[in-house]
Scaffold this motif. Structure first.
Motif, mmCIF file in Angstrom:
data_model
loop_
_atom_site.group_PDB
_atom_site.id
_atom_site.type_symbol
_atom_site.label_atom_id
_atom_site.label_comp_id
_atom_site.label_asym_id
_atom_site.label_seq_id
_atom_site.Cartn_x
_atom_site.Cartn_y
_atom_site.Cartn_z
ATOM 1 N N VAL A 64 0.838 -1.197 0.000
ATOM 2 C CA VAL A 64 0.000 0.000 0.000
ATOM 3 C C VAL A 64 0.874 1.248 0.000
ATOM 4 O O VAL A 64 1.777 1.384 0.828
ATOM 5 C CB VAL A 64 -0.925 0.028 1.239
ATOM 6 C CG1 VAL A 64 -1.884 1.197 1.178
ATOM 7 C CG2 VAL A 64 -1.672 -1.291 1.390
ATOM 8 N N THR A 65 0.576 2.166 -0.919
ATOM 9 C CA THR A 65 1.226 3.476 -0.942
ATOM 10 C C THR A 65 0.207 4.477 -0.414
ATOM 11 O O THR A 65 -0.940 4.504 -0.879
ATOM 12 C CB THR A 65 1.667 3.845 -2.368
ATOM 13 O OG1 THR A 65 2.545 2.812 -2.848
ATOM 14 C CG2 THR A 65 2.389 5.185 -2.390
ATOM 15 N N TYR A 66 0.631 5.284 0.553
ATOM 16 C CA TYR A 66 -0.308 6.189 1.219
ATOM 17 C C TYR A 66 0.375 7.487 1.643
ATOM 18 O O TYR A 66 1.598 7.568 1.730
ATOM 19 C CB TYR A 66 -0.931 5.494 2.430
ATOM 20 C CG TYR A 66 0.060 5.167 3.520
ATOM 21 C CD1 TYR A 66 0.229 6.015 4.615
ATOM 22 C CD2 TYR A 66 0.841 4.019 3.462
ATOM 23 C CE1 TYR A 66 1.149 5.726 5.606
ATOM 24 C CE2 TYR A 66 1.763 3.720 4.455
ATOM 25 C CZ TYR A 66 1.909 4.574 5.524
ATOM 26 O OH TYR A 66 2.833 4.291 6.501
ATOM 27 N N ASP A 67 -0.450 8.474 1.913
ATOM 28 C CA ASP A 67 0.010 9.770 2.411
ATOM 29 C C ASP A 67 0.030 9.679 3.940
ATOM 30 O O ASP A 67 -1.027 9.515 4.563
ATOM 31 C CB ASP A 67 -0.947 10.867 1.951
ATOM 32 C CG ASP A 67 -0.568 12.250 2.441
ATOM 33 O OD1 ASP A 67 0.257 12.376 3.368
ATOM 34 O OD2 ASP A 67 -1.118 13.228 1.895
ATOM 35 N N PRO A 68 1.206 9.779 4.564
ATOM 36 C CA PRO A 68 1.273 9.623 6.019
ATOM 37 C C PRO A 68 0.566 10.736 6.797
ATOM 38 O O PRO A 68 0.313 10.579 7.991
ATOM 39 C CB PRO A 68 2.773 9.605 6.310
ATOM 40 C CG PRO A 68 3.397 10.289 5.156
ATOM 41 C CD PRO A 68 2.515 9.998 3.971
ATOM 42 N N ASP A 69 0.239 11.833 6.137
ATOM 43 C CA ASP A 69 -0.523 12.895 6.797
ATOM 44 C C ASP A 69 -2.005 12.545 6.881
ATOM 45 O O ASP A 69 -2.736 13.137 7.670
ATOM 46 C CB ASP A 69 -0.371 14.218 6.044
ATOM 47 C CG ASP A 69 1.027 14.803 6.185
ATOM 48 O OD1 ASP A 69 1.736 14.451 7.158
ATOM 49 O OD2 ASP A 69 1.410 15.614 5.319
ATOM 50 N N LYS A 70 -2.456 11.596 6.054
ATOM 51 C CA LYS A 70 -3.878 11.259 5.996
ATOM 52 C C LYS A 70 -4.192 9.848 6.479
ATOM 53 O O LYS A 70 -5.328 9.560 6.845
ATOM 54 C CB LYS A 70 -4.393 11.417 4.568
ATOM 55 C CG LYS A 70 -4.322 12.841 4.060
ATOM 56 C CD LYS A 70 -4.832 12.932 2.649
ATOM 57 C CE LYS A 70 -4.734 14.353 2.127
ATOM 58 N NZ LYS A 70 -5.157 14.446 0.730
ATOM 59 N N ALA A 71 -3.235 8.949 6.446
ATOM 60 C CA ALA A 71 -3.470 7.559 6.834
ATOM 61 C C ALA A 71 -2.285 7.018 7.605
ATOM 62 O O ALA A 71 -1.165 7.501 7.460
ATOM 63 C CB ALA A 71 -3.717 6.709 5.586
ATOM 64 N N GLN A 72 -2.551 6.035 8.423
ATOM 65 C CA GLN A 72 -1.517 5.373 9.216
ATOM 66 C C GLN A 72 -1.645 3.866 9.018
ATOM 67 O O GLN A 72 -2.733 3.366 8.703
ATOM 68 C CB GLN A 72 -1.676 5.716 10.700
ATOM 69 C CG GLN A 72 -1.462 7.182 11.018
ATOM 70 C CD GLN A 72 -0.060 7.646 10.673
ATOM 71 O OE1 GLN A 72 0.914 6.974 10.960
ATOM 72 N NE2 GLN A 72 0.039 8.804 10.037
ATOM 73 N N PRO A 73 -0.570 3.121 9.216
ATOM 74 C CA PRO A 73 -0.636 1.660 9.050
ATOM 75 C C PRO A 73 -1.730 1.002 9.894
ATOM 76 O O PRO A 73 -2.332 0.025 9.472
ATOM 77 C CB PRO A 73 0.757 1.195 9.471
ATOM 78 C CG PRO A 73 1.639 2.356 9.157
ATOM 79 C CD PRO A 73 0.803 3.574 9.471
#
Length: 91
Positions: A64-73
């Motif tokens: 999964v590629t994600y924006d760390p400002d919007k989502a967390q593991p």
């Protein structure tokens, strides 16, 4: 045209401040058939900030590629668990 150019110039500094995306691989349990990865992928794509999901049925993983400002593991693992596929971040 001029307004578009001004808007672009104003937005550039904000884009530079955005955190770079992160990628995490989840070990996913309970995937027993070729349709399971579709459910896992859809559950992860519903999380705000997720930009890409690749599920590997054979390896039982989801990258999964994600924006760390919007989502967390933790939100990612919760999403798969709620869909019936418990997962954990691979180290």
């Amino acid at each position: 045209m001029r307004k578009l150019l001004i808007a672009l110039l104003v937005a550039l500094p904000f884009a530079a401040l955005a955190a770079p995306s992160k990628t995490v691989t989840l070990a996913v349990q309970n995937m027993t058939c070729p349709l399971c990865p579709i459910t896992v992928k859809k559950s992860l794509e519903k999380i705000a900030g997720v930009s890409a999901v690749q599920v590997d049925f054979d390896k039982k993983t989801a990258t999964v590629t994600y924006d760390p400002d919007k989502a967390q593991p933790e939100a990612l693992t919760k999403a798969t668990t709620n869909a019936g596929y418990p997962s954990a971040v691979q180290k």
